[in-house]
Write an enzyme that holds these catalytic residues in place. Sequence first.
Site, PDB file in Angstrom:
ATOM      1  N   HIS A 165      45.155  43.713  25.705  1.00 19.88           N
ATOM      2  CA  HIS A 165      44.372  43.065  24.640  1.00 19.88           C
ATOM      3  C   HIS A 165      43.717  41.788  25.157  1.00 19.88           C
ATOM      4  CE1 HIS A 165      46.231  45.795  21.714  1.00 19.88           C
ATOM      5  NE2 HIS A 165      47.371  45.533  22.329  1.00 19.88           N
ATOM      6  N   SER A 186      20.127  35.214  42.646  1.00 13.77           N
ATOM      7  CA  SER A 186      19.474  34.800  41.414  1.00 13.77           C
ATOM      8  C   SER A 186      18.163  34.135  41.763  1.00 13.77           C
ATOM      9  CB  SER A 186      20.368  33.825  40.634  1.00 13.77           C
ATOM     10  OG  SER A 186      19.651  33.185  39.600  1.00 13.77           O
TER      11      SER A 186
END
Length: 460
Positions: free
Chosen positions: A173, A299
Amino acid sequence: MTSRGPLATVSPLDGRYASYTEPLVEYASEGALIRARVQVEIEYLIALADCDATPFAIDDADRETLREVYESFSEVDAERVKRLETEGTDDRPATNHDVKAVEYFVRDSLPDPAIASWVHFGLTSEDVNNLARRVCWKPAVESVVLPELEAVQEKFADLATAYADTPMLARTHGQPATPTTFGKEMAVYAGRLRRSIDRVERAADGLAGKLAGASGTYAAHRAAYPEVDWRTFSAAFVGSLGLAHVEPVTQLNPGDDLARLFDALRGANRVLLDADRDAWRYVSDGYLGQDSANDETGSSTMPHKVNPIDFENSEGNLEKANSDLEFLGTYVTTSRLQRDLSDSTVKRNVGSAFAHCLIGYRKAGIGLSKVVPNERVMREDLAANPEVVGEAVQTILRREGYSDAYERVKELTRGRRTSLDDFHELFDDLDVSEATREELRALTPAGYTGLASELADSES
């Protein structure tokens, strides 16, 4: 643009990713399908010659000549077939029918024109097409797609072995959970992919063909030679092409075999999609570093970045593949009454689905080749979450007869930061033997990995 080079292609499969998809050209291109149709027609002609009832024979030399037609089938030959279909030639008008064009090409290639009437004898075009497609698609999967998936599976297995003992915080979770090892996590994917590969292999091996005439009743064959056992003939012929035999059928092969194959590939892709997303998260969390080339750009504005682009690319292509495969698996198993032509145009896209699979596998493999587990970050993360030994603590206390073991550990750890010192204070207050107290004090997040190392090695 007037160019017809890679920058002018409509699909990236034949443009940007052409080098990745090139191995499929031999099996998934239109030229490959035309060649396979020629193969089916020629092998069927030879099978007819071997039938006792038919009044013609083909000697060994002519068989060799005939088989050479498809074995050495060239781009020029494919273009001639296409011309017969769309434009016609000096001696034949355009057929406007792809299989009829193949029939005429084979007739024109016969060493003995006297047997021309036996080419395509009693067949419907779908007898040829369903077999030809599978003659293409079976090796496309077995010789191109599966080896690439197997290479990815082997990379996971190698990582499992190399890092079997590297402790790592697990998350359930999204929250810190019982530790594992990086190798065991990789072994999970190696095992899942191995089982998925087995399923794809079985589905590819089970591809099945039909040869039963215009309505699946062998009517034309029976009318010409009622004494021949055409069902046995058909089964033997289809088997000679490396396919299982399916009947009863309509004009169409029902396509359930294709649906099984497409579903098996989707299953394998779902496993790898899961792995791609986990790898992306591991990179994000710093658990995985990536080898980078100095001349690469990560990038356009942030010079420091080394993006997990291979895993992202793999994810996108596998999602596209699964979308296509789900559509294909549904569509190829349905038709109106005996058949309609919508399936024909849909099946032309099977190669595209295979191509997206291939790119996805290749990119995942490249990504796995670049990653380097950051053991320091993994150990620091474990040390920062000592509460994960709480499971071990409460389990040992249960063994020692503490009925409230879970509650005591929950009170200490749930929703709060906990240190090993906090645990040690708890241990000091317990009514347990000194040996048990030392056992509890020896617990550390990095050491609480159970049989993870052994499980990792199980996939080596």
